[in-house]
Design a protein around this motif. Structure first.
Motif, PDB file in Angstrom:
ATOM      1  N   ALA A 566       0.754  -1.172  -0.113  1.00 27.98           N
ATOM      2  CA  ALA A 566      -0.066  -0.070  -0.021  1.00 27.98           C
ATOM      3  C   ALA A 566       0.802   1.329   0.075  1.00 27.98           C
ATOM      4  O   ALA A 566       2.277   1.321   0.356  1.00 27.98           O
ATOM      5  N   ILE A 567       0.304   2.223  -0.273  1.00 28.24           N
ATOM      6  CA  ILE A 567       0.902   3.599  -0.369  1.00 28.24           C
ATOM      7  C   ILE A 567       0.238   4.289   0.625  1.00 28.24           C
ATOM      8  O   ILE A 567      -1.212   4.527   0.471  1.00 28.24           O
ATOM      9  N   VAL A 568       0.596   4.938   1.732  1.00 29.69           N
ATOM     10  CA  VAL A 568      -0.209   5.716   2.736  1.00 29.69           C
ATOM     11  C   VAL A 568       0.178   7.240   2.887  1.00 29.69           C
ATOM     12  O   VAL A 568       1.643   7.356   2.621  1.00 29.69           O
ATOM     13  N   SER A 569      -0.790   8.044   3.249  1.00 26.87           N
ATOM     14  CA  SER A 569      -0.191   9.548   3.417  1.00 26.87           C
ATOM     15  C   SER A 569       0.150   9.763   4.682  1.00 26.87           C
ATOM     16  O   SER A 569       0.058   8.753   5.799  1.00 26.87           O
ATOM     17  N   ARG A 570       0.821  10.767   4.892  1.00 28.88           N
ATOM     18  CA  ARG A 570       1.062  11.149   6.294  1.00 28.88           C
ATOM     19  C   ARG A 570       0.306  11.247   7.223  1.00 28.88           C
ATOM     20  O   ARG A 570       0.221  10.856   8.514  1.00 28.88           O
ATOM     21  N   GLU A 571      -1.161  11.577   6.915  1.00 27.14           N
ATOM     22  CA  GLU A 571      -2.237  11.687   7.835  1.00 27.14           C
ATOM     23  C   GLU A 571      -2.571  10.296   8.138  1.00 27.14           C
ATOM     24  O   GLU A 571      -3.243  10.371   9.421  1.00 27.14           O
ATOM     25  N   GLN A 572      -2.225   9.183   7.655  1.00 27.99           N
ATOM     26  CA  GLN A 572      -2.749   7.965   8.046  1.00 27.99           C
ATOM     27  C   GLN A 572      -1.546   7.362   9.126  1.00 27.99           C
ATOM     28  O   GLN A 572      -2.032   6.114   9.433  1.00 27.99           O
ATOM     29  N   ILE A 573      -0.689   7.794   9.541  1.00 25.48           N
ATOM     30  CA  ILE A 573       0.219   7.269  10.115  1.00 25.48           C
ATOM     31  C   ILE A 573       0.114   7.885  11.552  1.00 25.48           C
ATOM     32  O   ILE A 573      -0.011   9.334  11.896  1.00 25.48           O
ATOM     33  N   SER A 575       0.720   7.719  15.874  1.00 29.90           N
ATOM     34  CA  SER A 575       1.906   7.322  17.269  1.00 29.90           C
ATOM     35  C   SER A 575       1.249   6.545  18.244  1.00 29.90           C
ATOM     36  O   SER A 575      -0.086   7.223  18.824  1.00 29.90           O
ATOM     37  N   ALA A 576       1.660   5.695  18.825  1.00 29.02           N
ATOM     38  CA  ALA A 576       1.110   5.093  19.884  1.00 29.02           C
ATOM     39  C   ALA A 576       2.245   4.132  20.690  1.00 29.02           C
ATOM     40  O   ALA A 576       3.037   3.712  20.089  1.00 29.02           O
ATOM     41  N   HIS A 577       2.258   4.722  21.963  1.00 31.46           N
ATOM     42  CA  HIS A 577       3.822   4.062  22.974  1.00 31.46           C
ATOM     43  C   HIS A 577       4.845   4.696  22.183  1.00 31.46           C
ATOM     44  O   HIS A 577       5.873   3.719  22.099  1.00 31.46           O
ATOM     45  N   HIS A 578       4.931   5.736  21.807  1.00 31.70           N
ATOM     46  CA  HIS A 578       6.121   6.345  21.107  1.00 31.70           C
ATOM     47  C   HIS A 578       6.561   5.577  19.864  1.00 31.70           C
ATOM     48  O   HIS A 578       7.815   5.586  19.429  1.00 31.70           O
ATOM     49  N   LYS A 579       5.747   4.917  19.197  1.00 33.95           N
ATOM     50  CA  LYS A 579       5.761   4.186  17.875  1.00 33.95           C
ATOM     51  C   LYS A 579       4.984   4.683  17.084  1.00 33.95           C
ATOM     52  O   LYS A 579       3.867   4.710  17.241  1.00 33.95           O
ATOM     53  N   LYS A 580       5.336   4.605  15.673  1.00 35.02           N
ATOM     54  CA  LYS A 580       4.411   4.874  14.579  1.00 35.02           C
ATOM     55  C   LYS A 580       3.693   3.859  14.015  1.00 35.02           C
ATOM     56  O   LYS A 580       4.378   2.439  14.150  1.00 35.02           O
ATOM     57  N   VAL A 581       2.365   4.002  13.950  1.00 33.97           N
ATOM     58  CA  VAL A 581       1.354   2.725  13.710  1.00 33.97           C
ATOM     59  C   VAL A 581       0.611   3.227  12.486  1.00 33.97           C
ATOM     60  O   VAL A 581       0.510   4.399  12.260  1.00 33.97           O
ATOM     61  N   ILE A 582      -0.043   2.188  11.731  1.00 37.86           N
ATOM     62  CA  ILE A 582      -1.139   2.696  11.124  1.00 37.86           C
ATOM     63  C   ILE A 582      -2.315   1.649  11.341  1.00 37.86           C
ATOM     64  O   ILE A 582      -2.391   0.778  12.089  1.00 37.86           O
ATOM     65  N   ASP A 583      -3.347   2.256  10.898  1.00 34.21           N
ATOM     66  CA  ASP A 583      -4.552   1.573  11.200  1.00 34.21           C
ATOM     67  C   ASP A 583      -4.963   0.462   9.928  1.00 34.21           C
ATOM     68  O   ASP A 583      -5.343   1.097   8.760  1.00 34.21           O
ATOM     69  N   PHE A 584      -4.683  -0.698  10.078  1.00 31.00           N
ATOM     70  CA  PHE A 584      -5.043  -1.741   8.729  1.00 31.00           C
ATOM     71  C   PHE A 584      -6.198  -2.542   9.329  1.00 31.00           C
ATOM     72  O   PHE A 584      -6.217  -3.380   9.871  1.00 31.00           O
ATOM     73  N   ARG A 585      -7.144  -2.428   8.354  1.00 29.00           N
ATOM     74  CA  ARG A 585      -8.305  -2.967   8.423  1.00 29.00           C
ATOM     75  C   ARG A 585      -8.951  -3.138   9.914  1.00 29.00           C
ATOM     76  O   ARG A 585      -9.333  -4.421  10.199  1.00 29.00           O
ATOM     77  N   GLY A 586      -8.925  -2.030  10.644  1.00 28.28           N
ATOM     78  CA  GLY A 586      -9.331  -2.299  12.035  1.00 28.28           C
ATOM     79  C   GLY A 586      -8.234  -2.532  13.129  1.00 28.28           C
ATOM     80  O   GLY A 586      -8.733  -2.807  14.352  1.00 28.28           O
ATOM     81  N   LYS A 587      -7.108  -2.972  12.466  1.00 25.12           N
ATOM     82  CA  LYS A 587      -5.796  -3.691  13.404  1.00 25.12           C
ATOM     83  C   LYS A 587      -4.859  -2.734  13.317  1.00 25.12           C
ATOM     84  O   LYS A 587      -4.462  -1.920  12.275  1.00 25.12           O
ATOM     85  N   VAL A 588      -4.305  -2.302  14.784  1.00 22.55           N
ATOM     86  CA  VAL A 588      -3.160  -1.412  14.849  1.00 22.55           C
ATOM     87  C   VAL A 588      -2.057  -2.253  14.368  1.00 22.55           C
ATOM     88  O   VAL A 588      -1.487  -3.146  15.052  1.00 22.55           O
ATOM     89  N   VAL A 589      -1.219  -1.716  13.436  1.00 23.85           N
ATOM     90  CA  VAL A 589      -0.050  -2.413  13.133  1.00 23.85           C
ATOM     91  C   VAL A 589       1.174  -1.576  12.806  1.00 23.85           C
ATOM     92  O   VAL A 589       1.116  -0.261  12.408  1.00 23.85           O
TER      93      VAL A 589
END
Length: 672
Positions: A566-573, A575-589
């Motif tokens: 996938a190609i994600v935009s900056r807005e889709q990234i 931060s959680a627990h000082h780590k970068k994550v994305i929301d992938f189909r309802g899961k935090v990856v």
């Protein structure tokens, strides 16, 4: 007769029959009255005996013959299966296994079998006496030994036995013709015609040919399988003229053994004459015709074939690159066809090398059973994913490490029934042995519901042994603490047993698994149990990958690990627990930047869009950040050699069609 040319086939088939005996004996312990299991055991023992005798291994043939006699008695209810018998029978198969292993290593298979053979004979005779004392022959429906039929062969016995199980009656009928009968052959024909309408004639004395030629006095006997009662049969036979008398008695196969002469003439896989299901369908006949069309191939020949094919794949990649550059239609068409054909060939070669992991797993239930009995524990083993396939070379190596992990689980993981009851657990402990594919790896998990690992005890022992300092211990994660037990010589056991020591020998297990390119991890919860997870490569040297680019350098990610790109935009990234994550189909990856992993300068910090590859390991996922996607390709996995064997997250390299080298990323290591 020179039998050396058949030795390899003999050893392979003997091992298969011994494995079948082990498996069926464990099934028999749970289902002692299951006739199908008893028949399978008898058949394996009978075949192994014949093979051994033919090859000249007399001790093996003698012991198997004694085992066969016991199951011959069990088949016909002269001996009844009891749980106490199973230990002796398993021990007998252990002896058979020892002899076959000796033959495989160049020996003659000789072994002192007198004790176990004597025990088997005593078992057979003792059980026969019990049956004879407790029940009269008349009550059991036996006929006396003066029966006309003394040479019943194995095929006829199996038919008569099965007919009885299906609810048919077996009769011995003796017909006396009048002495003034002129056409004896005609009268016999008329009697047989009546009998054929009443059931199925299995055997006659004299033989049918002698009866037809009138080579008998005035008396003949037949064995008839029928669902009619004896009175009705007698009345219908007496309707034939010139018959003086008809005697009919129940016929029991219990007192008969297979004659030596008839054994050589036994037919296998023959349709039962009393089978009322009709002839086989065309599909069944075709399946029956094809099911034995297999050959055995030495693994070394497959290795040579694989190496040659790897070179072909490299050349194919080069041709694809050339045809793409030249843009010649004829060349491109030929290369496309070559690609399709070689892909089919590749699948066949890889499939030939893959075998179910059940070849290793199938021997564990009997080991668990014996070990649990020795330790006075109650343990069940549950096997999941036994049909998971793995390369033959890895299959041959993983048996011993898993055996050691299972022994640890039983000895120091599972508690005694009394301890389990005090903790509110079921008396019987459970070990789950699970195998599954994940990406380009196979995972084997050994899970027990025992006492678990006491991490405080592990830490104190590690500190006492100077394996780490107080400061280092404070920085360890829970899993890292558990993995301390795999350090050389480490043990938390108060008393080291000869069975195993949780920690004693686990360093050897770890070294063996790592030498195969795998890894082992431990997870545990005190009083709940432990999970030892072994990760092994499939060792498939030809894999499908996605080529990606990082700062103009090419890397390959195995397709088997990839869920999606996938190609994600900056807005889709986020931060959680000082780590970068994305929301992938309802899961935090979590996001992992491969440039950070491999120490590559990152020049794309402020890019609006980010290219990611989402990979998985079991239930866990990660999003790998790359510069760009190049495309899918089949490549040959090459080892980096002993000097570069410990590079993090790199499983090997490959040569691309243009001659460039691309490193292959191990996404499982990154997720871990």
């Amino acid at each position: 007769m020179d039998t050396t040319q058949y030795l390899d086939v003999f050893i392979d088939e003997s091992n298969e029959h011994i494995e079948a005996l082990y498996q069926k004996l464990l099934e028999l312990e749970k289902n002692p009255n299951e006739k199908a299991i008893i028949e399978d055991i008898f058949r394996s023992a009978h075949t192994l005996k014949g093979m051994s005798a033919t090859m000249g291994y007399n001790d093996l043939a003698t012991l198997t013959h004694t085992l066969e006699n016991v199951f011959d008695a069990i088949r016909y209810d002269r001996v009844h299966v009891q749980s106490e018998m199973i230990d002796l029978l398993v021990e007998t198969v252990d002896h058979l296994n020892t002899m076959v292993e000796d033959i495989a290593s160049g020996g003659n298979g000789s072994l002192n079998i007198s004790d176990v053979a004597k025990q088997l004979e005593m078992l057979e005779k003792r059980q026969l006496n019990v049956v004879a004392d407790s029940t009269s022959e008349q009550e059991k429906g036996f006929i006396n030994t003066s029966s006309t039929f003394t040479d019943i062969d194995e095929f006829e016995l199996s038919i008569l036995n099965e007919s009885h199980e299906r609810g048919f009656q077996n009769y011995e009928i003796t017909v006396q013709l009048r002495e003034d009968c002129l056409l004896k052959g005609a009268r016999v024909f008329m009697v047989f015609e009546v009998l054929e309408h009443l059931g199925e004639v299995i055997k006659s004395v004299p033989s049918v040919s002698n009866l037809e030629e009138e080579n008998f006095d005035y008396t003949f006997s037949v064995i008839l399988v029928s669902n009619q009662n004896s009175k009705e049969i007698t009345e219908k036979i007496k309707k034939v003229s010139e018959i003086d008398s008809v005697q009919i008695n129940p016929f029991s196969v219990t007192n008969y053994r297979v004659s030596k002469e008839s054994k050589s003439a036994v037919k296998e896989n023959v349709d039962n004459p009393i089978n009322k299901e009709g002839p086989k369908t065309k599909e069944q006949q075709e399946h029956s015709k094809n099911q034995h069309k297999t050959i055995r191939v030495n693994i070394e020949k497959l290795d040579v074939l694989m190496n040659l094919f790897e070179e072909l794949i490299i050349d194919r990649g080069r041709l694809e690159q050339i045809s793409s550059d030249l843009k010649n239609a004829d060349l491109q068409e030929s290369v496309e066809r070559m690609t399709r054909v070689s892909s089919d060939l590749q699948n066949i070669i890889l499939t030939m090398r893959m075998v179910p992991i059940d070849q290793v797993f199938s021997r564990f239930p009997r080991m668990v059973r014996k070990l649990a009995r020795d330790l006075n524990k109650e343990v069940d083993i549950e096997i999941i994913g036994a049909n998971t396939e793995l390369d033959r070379t890895v299959i041959d190596e993983i048996g011993d490490p898993i055996v050691h992990l299972l022994r640890n689980a039983i000895d120091h993981g599972i508690e005694t029934p009394e301890e389990r009851m005090q903790k509110g657990k079921p008396e019987k402990g459970t070990i789950k042995l699970k195998a599954y594919h994940s990406g380009n790896h196979v995972f084997i998990e050994i899970e027990d519901d025992g006492a678990g690992i006491n991490k405080e005890k592990v830490l104190s022992k590690a500190l006492a042994n100077d394996l780490l300092t107080e400061r280092e211990s404070e920085a360890l994660t829970e899993q890292q603490i558990f993995e301390l037990i795999m350090e050389s010589g480490f043990s938390t056991a108060d008393k080291i047993s000869d069975i195993s020591g949780r920690g004693v020998g686990l360093d050897v297990v770890k070294n063996t698994i790592e030498s195969l390119g795998g890894s082992i991890s431990i997870d545990s919860e005190l009083e709940k149990g432990s999970i030892f997870s072994v990760q092994l490569p499939l060792t498939l040297t030809i894999i499908s990958v996605l080529l990606v680019e990082l700062n103009k350098e090419k890397y390959a990610i195995p397709l088997s690990s990839i869920i999606e790109t996938a190609i994600v935009s900056r807005e889709q990234i986020f931060s959680a627990h000082h780590k970068k994550v994305i929301d992938f189909r309802g899961k935090v990856v979590p996001i992992v930047n491969l440039k950070d992993v491999f120490g590559i300068p990152n020049t794309n910090v402020d890019e609006e869009y980010t290219s990611i590859v989402i990979v998985k390991k079991g239930e866990k996922m990660a999003a790998l950040v790359v510069d760009s996607f190049i495309g899918q390709q089949e490549v040959v996995l090459k080892s980096l050699g002993s000097y570069l064997s410990n590079i993090f997250a790199i499983s090997g390299a490959t040569i691309l069609g243009d001659g460039q080298v691309a490193l292959i990323i191990d996404s499982n290591a990154i997720i871990k």
